[in-house]
Design a protein around this motif. Structure first.
Motif, mmCIF file in Angstrom:
data_model
loop_
_atom_site.group_PDB
_atom_site.id
_atom_site.type_symbol
_atom_site.label_atom_id
_atom_site.label_comp_id
_atom_site.label_asym_id
_atom_site.label_seq_id
_atom_site.Cartn_x
_atom_site.Cartn_y
_atom_site.Cartn_z
ATOM 1 N N VAL A 110 0.861 -1.183 0.000
ATOM 2 C CA VAL A 110 0.000 0.000 0.000
ATOM 3 C C VAL A 110 0.897 1.233 0.000
ATOM 4 N N PRO A 111 0.764 2.108 -1.009
ATOM 5 C CA PRO A 111 1.611 3.305 -1.067
ATOM 6 C C PRO A 111 1.147 4.353 -0.059
ATOM 7 N N PRO A 112 1.937 5.386 0.168
ATOM 8 C CA PRO A 112 1.467 6.474 1.033
ATOM 9 C C PRO A 112 0.203 7.109 0.444
ATOM 10 N N MET A 113 -0.827 7.251 1.254
ATOM 11 C CA MET A 113 -2.076 7.844 0.794
ATOM 12 C C MET A 113 -2.756 8.559 1.954
ATOM 13 N N GLY A 114 -3.319 9.714 1.665
ATOM 14 C CA GLY A 114 -4.099 10.436 2.662
ATOM 15 C C GLY A 114 -3.342 10.735 3.936
ATOM 16 N N GLY A 115 -2.060 11.008 3.814
ATOM 17 C CA GLY A 115 -1.256 11.303 4.995
ATOM 18 C C GLY A 115 -0.775 10.069 5.737
ATOM 19 N N ARG A 116 -1.124 8.892 5.259
ATOM 20 C CA ARG A 116 -0.685 7.657 5.906
ATOM 21 C C ARG A 116 0.565 7.130 5.214
ATOM 22 N N PRO A 117 1.489 6.546 5.974
ATOM 23 C CA PRO A 117 2.717 6.039 5.356
ATOM 24 C C PRO A 117 2.469 4.766 4.572
ATOM 25 N N ALA A 118 3.435 4.403 3.755
ATOM 26 C CA ALA A 118 3.367 3.144 3.017
ATOM 27 C C ALA A 118 3.379 1.969 3.983
ATOM 28 N N THR A 119 2.701 0.890 3.586
ATOM 29 C CA THR A 119 2.685 -0.328 4.402
ATOM 30 C C THR A 119 2.865 -1.543 3.497
ATOM 31 N N ALA A 120 3.308 -2.610 4.108
ATOM 32 C CA ALA A 120 3.401 -3.898 3.421
ATOM 33 C C ALA A 120 2.861 -4.949 4.363
ATOM 34 N N MET A 121 2.049 -5.847 3.845
ATOM 35 C CA MET A 121 1.433 -6.839 4.726
ATOM 36 C C MET A 121 1.140 -8.124 3.980
ATOM 37 N N VAL A 122 1.090 -9.203 4.725
ATOM 38 C CA VAL A 122 0.622 -10.484 4.208
ATOM 39 C C VAL A 122 -0.636 -10.860 4.975
ATOM 40 N N LEU A 123 -1.685 -11.152 4.243
ATOM 41 C CA LEU A 123 -2.918 -11.685 4.817
ATOM 42 C C LEU A 123 -2.938 -13.173 4.493
ATOM 43 N N LEU A 124 -3.197 -14.008 5.488
ATOM 44 C CA LEU A 124 -3.053 -15.448 5.279
ATOM 45 C C LEU A 124 -4.203 -16.236 5.884
ATOM 46 N N CYS A 125 -4.388 -17.437 5.337
ATOM 47 C CA CYS A 125 -5.357 -18.393 5.860
ATOM 48 C C CYS A 125 -4.748 -19.779 5.736
ATOM 49 N N ASP A 126 -4.724 -20.527 6.850
ATOM 50 C CA ASP A 126 -4.184 -21.876 6.854
ATOM 51 C C ASP A 126 -5.245 -22.856 7.329
ATOM 52 N N LEU A 127 -5.428 -23.949 6.574
ATOM 53 C CA LEU A 127 -6.507 -24.899 6.830
ATOM 54 C C LEU A 127 -6.072 -26.138 7.600
ATOM 55 N N HIS A 128 -4.812 -26.222 8.019
ATOM 56 C CA HIS A 128 -4.348 -27.430 8.706
ATOM 57 C C HIS A 128 -5.194 -27.735 9.946
ATOM 58 N N ASP A 129 -5.512 -29.027 10.130
ATOM 59 C CA ASP A 129 -6.225 -29.450 11.337
ATOM 60 C C ASP A 129 -5.317 -29.429 12.557
ATOM 61 N N VAL A 130 -4.043 -29.667 12.352
ATOM 62 C CA VAL A 130 -3.087 -29.751 13.455
ATOM 63 C C VAL A 130 -2.385 -28.408 13.609
ATOM 64 N N ALA A 131 -2.430 -27.854 14.809
ATOM 65 C CA ALA A 131 -1.879 -26.524 15.045
ATOM 66 C C ALA A 131 -0.401 -26.451 14.698
#
Length: 455
Positions: free
Chosen positions: A242-263
């Motif tokens: 996400v670039p700087p926008m609306g006075g907010r700094p740039a960010t980088a993120m990973v959104l994840l989902c894991d389906l394993h039954d075993v933690a």
């Protein structure tokens, strides 16, 4: 205060300009229209009446399930909006085979909530309010895509109202050509009133976000790429810059989902993502699959101009161009979703979604004023074109434009030729044109069902 009941006629509940609720019904997430009429049918018979009336009168017809079309196809000016809101039933019709019948007007949030008590879910949808009909017909990418493929890969049947008002039940054995076309060909061929899916067993998942300091996006991209190439199919993730926008700094993120039954297996799959860069925040929790869908919105008075491309190889040249766009003059949000796994094991001609060799789906978006012109959007997306050149095609559901070039990017030549034959067979007058449109070609009189369409 009195509450006015909707006008009713053989086509369903009606709204016209000036009626309470009309203004809301004419708007969608990405567009505001001024249709002459909004129709909300309660059953397939009313759908058929609405479709045949629109065809007879030559009226523009928009078919809406959730109204999330980035290109604004879910509304129009001066025509008819066929809003499938009332066709929203979700029913487990075969517990042993996990067959779920879903009305086309249901949202993926409704589906997830209805299936949760059964320990089931369907692989599609990121947000609660996305409609089942539109998302499925375009392919259906969701949080279980690497484990169970697209929504259309789990579709085993549907009920369709055609342009001439027929009610068809379609599957791999009935109207097989039409069934093939529905799995990725968009809303070109009729109004699907309900779908039959094979649901997946799923209860709790590991889901959340890792936020990084965005000081080296190239290293972040290559590290994420390398991990997802070897990660188990139970793990899906999206890397967003996400670039700087609306006075907010740039960010980088990973959104994840894991389906394993075993933690322990889930933690082992996720842990390398925590070492990609300098982590400044993390929020990963165990939650029900039905609780991971989010609410979607964008700033009032603004609109999101969205484009996407399916990328067959996240090579270093692609990473270099992506970083250049991220650091460019035009603030462009870039979101890279991992594919592969079950998604890639489907043969490219098995469904109308043909781009099965894609390693990832890249979505780019810029925020523009609500009254921005096409030229304004074109200028705002100037940097996007350099990364789009690395792609092999596009995903119709995330595309904010509907040009001839878009159509040919979405469907390779052999796929488009086959889709055109199905279109000619089932909609020779192009009643269903408010979509990434596949015009019927050739002599419409030769378009009887079975004339190449169901080969």
């Amino acid at each position: 205060m009195s509450i006015q009941t909707p006008r009713t006629d053989p086509r369903g509940d009606l709204l016209v300009p000036g009626d309470p609720g009309y203004d809301e019904a004419s708007r969608t997430m990405f567009a505001t229209g001024r249709p002459a009429l909004v129709i909300r049918p309660h059953d397939p018979g009313q759908v058929a009446r609405a479709v045949t009336d629109a065809a007879r009168d030559g009226r523009t017809l928009s078919v809406r399930s959730g109204g999330h079309s980035p290109a604004g196809h879910s509304t129009n000016d001066g025509g008819i909006v066929l809003d499938l809101t009332h066709l929203d039933a979700v029913e487990l019709i075969d517990n042993r085979r996990r067959i779920v019948r879903v009305g086309a007007g249901a949202t993926w949030g409704q589906v997830a909530a209805a299936l949760a008590p059964h320990g089931l879910g369907i692989t599609a949808g990121d947000t609660n309010s996305v409609g089942v009909g539109g998302l499925t017909l375009g392919g259906g990418v969701g949080w279980m895509v690497r484990r169970y493929g697209l929504a259309v890969d789990n579709l085993v049947g549907a009920r369709v109202v055609t342009a001439d008002g027929r009610h068809l039940t379609v599957s791999s054995e009935q109207h097989a050509g039409l069934f093939w076309a529905l799995r990725g060909g968009g809303g070109n061929f009729g109004v699907v009133t309900s779908f039959d899916f094979v649901a997946a067993p799923v209860t709790d998942v590991r889901f959340g976000t890792i936020v990084y300091r965005p000081d080296d996006p190239a290293a972040l991209l290559t590290g994420w790429r390398d991990h997802m190439r070897s990660a188990p199919e139970e793990l899906s993730s999206t890397l967003t810059l996400v670039p700087p926008m609306g006075g907010r700094p740039a960010t980088a993120m990973v959104l994840l989902c894991d389906l394993h039954d075993v933690a322990a297996a889930a933690e082992q799959a996720i842990e390398p993502l925590l070492r990609l860069g300098t982590v400044i925040d993390t929020s990963i929790t165990t939650r029900p699959y039905s609780g991971i869908l989010e609410d979607a919105a964008h700033p009032p008075g603004m609109r999101l101009a969205a484009r996407n491309v399916l990328v067959p190889a996240l090579d270093d040249a692609f990473v270099e161009d992506l970083v250049a766009v991220h650091h460019g003059d035009r603030p462009t949000m870039l979101s890279l979703r991992s594919l592969g796994g079950a998604f890639g094991r489907v043969l490219p001609d098995a469904t109308a979604f043909a781009h099965r060799d894609a390693e990832a789906l890249l979505v780019g978006g810029v925020i523009v004023p609500g009254d921005a012109t096409d030229a304004d959007v074109h200028d705002a997306l100037a940097g996007w074109r350099s990364v789009a050149a690395h792609g092999s095609g596009l995903y119709v559901n995330f595309q904010g434009s509907d040009t001839e070039a878009d159509l040919r990017a979405a469907y390779p030549p052999a796929t488009l030729e086959r889709l055109t034959a199905v279109k000619r067979a089932y909609d020779p007058r192009n009643v269903f044109a408010r979509n990434l449109n596949i015009p019927p070609a050739g002599d419409a009189a030769s378009g009887a069902a079975g004339d190449g369409a169901d080969a």
